[in-house]
Design a protein around this motif. Structure first.
Motif, short mmCIF file in Angstrom:
data_model
loop_
_atom_site.label_atom_id
_atom_site.label_comp_id
_atom_site.label_asym_id
_atom_site.label_seq_id
_atom_site.Cartn_x
_atom_site.Cartn_y
_atom_site.Cartn_z
N MET A 269 0.82 -1.22 0.00
CA MET A 269 0.00 0.00 0.00
C MET A 269 0.85 1.27 0.00
SD MET A 269 -3.04 1.00 2.65
CE MET A 269 -3.59 -0.66 3.00
N LEU A 270 2.09 1.13 0.51
CA LEU A 270 2.93 2.30 0.77
C LEU A 270 3.05 3.24 -0.42
CD1 LEU A 270 4.91 3.89 2.56
CD2 LEU A 270 6.73 2.38 1.72
N THR A 271 3.20 2.70 -1.62
CA THR A 271 3.44 3.55 -2.79
C THR A 271 2.17 3.81 -3.60
OG1 THR A 271 4.00 1.58 -4.05
CG2 THR A 271 5.84 2.76 -3.04
N MET A 272 1.01 3.52 -3.03
CA MET A 272 -0.22 3.56 -3.85
C MET A 272 -0.76 4.96 -4.14
SD MET A 272 -1.01 0.99 -5.46
CE MET A 272 0.42 -0.07 -5.64
N LYS A 273 -0.02 6.01 -3.74
CA LYS A 273 -0.31 7.34 -4.31
C LYS A 273 0.00 7.33 -5.81
CE LYS A 273 4.29 9.33 -3.60
NZ LYS A 273 5.14 10.32 -2.92
N CYS A 274 0.81 6.35 -6.23
CA CYS A 274 1.20 6.28 -7.65
C CYS A 274 0.07 5.75 -8.54
CB CYS A 274 2.44 5.41 -7.85
SG CYS A 274 2.05 3.64 -7.97
N ASP A 275 -1.06 5.34 -7.92
CA ASP A 275 -2.09 4.67 -8.72
C ASP A 275 -2.89 5.64 -9.60
OD1 ASP A 275 -2.92 2.13 -9.40
OD2 ASP A 275 -4.56 2.08 -7.96
N LYS A 276 -2.52 6.92 -9.51
CA LYS A 276 -3.12 7.93 -10.39
C LYS A 276 -2.22 8.24 -11.58
CE LYS A 276 -1.35 11.67 -7.34
NZ LYS A 276 -0.43 10.86 -6.53
N ALA A 277 -1.14 7.47 -11.74
CA ALA A 277 -0.13 7.81 -12.76
C ALA A 277 -0.71 7.85 -14.17
CB ALA A 277 1.04 6.84 -12.69
#
Ligand code: BES
Ligand code: MN
Ligand code: ZN
Length: 486
Positions: A269-277
């Motif tokens: 989950m840690l890097t899931m700000k990237c899911d808007k890429a």
């Protein structure tokens, strides 16, 4: 940051640093030969003693004054035969990244000697990308963007277009790197509105009421678990003729993917700000296409939601009716991107897109298949996919096509209770079953799907770019738009 064309010779250029290029297998030439001569053959000596080889992305600082410049940086350009547009981007970015480790105001690049116009443009873009880090929130920055980049080239027109590309890639990277509490559906839409305002684009933002009226139930189902309301952004750039049917670029904009009730473990989950890429890549590309005034019509669509576990969250076993009428049984709330895209793609079809490209950090499975650097392509129209792959190859952004055999994969998303389910059978071919799901919302329109779950976000830095959002495939999309119908 300014970029200026440079005509003085390296030793007469007053700059905080000079960057000069060396091919692995070619004699010293041009600016590098001048620097070598000024140093009494010291550069040649470094190469002879194998201190420096000239391999791609290798850099070595020469910490002594060099004519009017305070110091120089040797930059490896690799083998001359293998040099191409992608290498121009990455080598210039590697040089810029090394120089931006300290605060420097004026940097002069003498890499572009004998480069063609495409290589010059990519080099300028790379110089902009390399000096920007991911430390938006750090007091002590690791990268220090320069005040002025001086770029020596015979292709002066490439400086403007290179700046446009570099700024677009950096827009995408900054958005991807922004945490979920800053960029969520509403604030993404505001940023898109800024881009629209600055570049004369039409924009429509669908809020939750409009989305309900438009029957975007699959997208809205994902948003139900979050306190952040969903948005759908539609950007229109009209550079073509009035009747020309548009190219549509559709991006997955999951501003945070917790997995929903099918919760992700912490590490995942840690890097899931990237899911808007995907959505960020669309926005960067549309900005660049507009700034370059390309003679085509483009529609950019971003499906924006946050995937959370709130009390109203979508549940396993729920059956959703997507905008196009297909019913979907939810087997896993972490397969949310395809639900968002189902409705966003249907909007693109309805708006009369002639060709569609979607970009999405859609599956971990594509990373299992292709690794962190390569995006997966899937299509219902092989010639269109070839056009996208050709553009990617031209700018040096790696992609690989995965198969879509109907007789093998179509059955894997069938549901017992609805038309389809949102996962495949078990783990196998997960990137493809996700694409098979998307295909259900495309109708007869020509479509290529780019699953960029690997390359969109780097957990480790590379020599030419810091970790975090990569902006990879912004340049591919611009190249697709340039080559369109030529
Ligand atoms: N956003 C993820 C995919 C992802 C994984 C992006 C790693 C970037 C890095 C996506 O929404 C997801 O969770 N997909 C699931 C699908 C599965 C539940 C069928 C996956 O890949 O595990
Ligand atoms: Mn997910
Ligand atoms: Zn996701």
């Amino acid at each position: 940051m300014q970029i200026q064309s440079l005509s003085s010779s390296p030793l007469e250029t007053a700059a905080d640093a000079l960057a000069v290029g060396i091919y692995e297998d070619a004699p010293l030439a041009g600016a590098t030969a001048e620097v070598d001569k000024a140093l009494g053959g010291a550069v040649r000596g470094l190469i002879d003693r194998k201190e420096f080889s000239g391999g791609s992305y290798e850099t070595a600082p020469l910490l002594v004054p060099m004519g009017q410049a305070k110091q120089a940086l040797l930059v490896g350009l690799g083998k001359k035969d293998a040099f191409n547009t992608g290498e121009a981007f990455r080598c210039a970015a590697a040089a810029s990244r090394a120089l931006a480790a300290k605060s420097r105001s004026d940097v002069a690049f003498y890499l572009d000697e004998g480069w063609n116009a495409e290589q010059s443009e990519s080099g300028v873009a790379g110089a902009l990308v390399g000096c920007l880090g991911q430390d938006i929130h750090r007091a002590e920055k690791k990268r220090h963007p320069f005040q002025t980049i001086h770029w020596s080239t015979k292709n002066a027109a490439a400086i403007d277009s290179g700046r446009i590309l570099g700024n677009a890639v950096n827009l995408t990277r900054n958005l991807v790197n922004s945490p979920a509490d800053e960029i969520y559906p509403e604030t993404f839409a505001l940023r898109a509105a800024e881009v629209a305002e600055n570049h004369g684009l039409e924009i429509e933002v669908w809020d939750e009421k409009k989305l309900a009226a438009e029957k975007c139930n699959a997208l809205l189902a994902v948003a139900k678990g979050s306190s952040r309301p969903a948005r759908l952004v539609i950007l229109k750039y009209n550079g073509g003729g009035k009747g020309d049917s548009p190219l549509a670029i559709v991006g997955k904009g999951v501003t945070f993917d917790s997995g929903g009730l099918s919760l992700k473990p912490s590490e995942a989950m840690l890097t899931m700000k990237c899911d808007k890429a995907g959505a960020c890549t669309m926005l960067g590309a549309v900005q660049a296409i507009a700034a370059l005034k390309l003679p085509i019509n483009v529609i950019g669509i971003a499906g924006l939601v946050e995937n959370m576990t709130g009390p109203a969250a979508m549940k396993l076993g729920d059956v959703l009716t997507a905008r196009n009428g297909r019913t979907i049984e939810v087997h896993n709330t972490d397969a949310e991107g395809r639900l968002v895209l189902a409705d966003a793609l249907d909007v693109a079809v309805e708006l009369g897109a002639e060709h569609i490209i979607d970009l999405a950090t859609l599956t971990g499975a594509v990373i299992v298949a292709l690794g962190m650097e390569v995006a997966g392509l899937m299509t219902n129209d092989p010639p269109w996919c070839d056009a996208v792959a050709g553009a990617a190859r031209k700018v040096g952004e790696p992609v690989w096509e995965l198969p879509m055999y109907p007789e093998i994969y179509d059955d894997l998303i069938k549901s017992e209770v609805a038309d389809i389910k949102n996962v495949g059978e078990g783990r196998w071919a997960g990137a493809i079953t996700a694409a098979k799901f998307l295909e259900q919302f495309i109708g007869d329109t020509s479509w290529t799907h780019i699953d960029l779950a690997g390359p969109a976000f780097r957990e480790k830095p590379r020599p030419w770019i810091d970790a975090g959002g990569s902006g990879q495939y912004v340049r591919t999309l611009v190249e697709v738009a340039r080559a369109w119908k030529k």
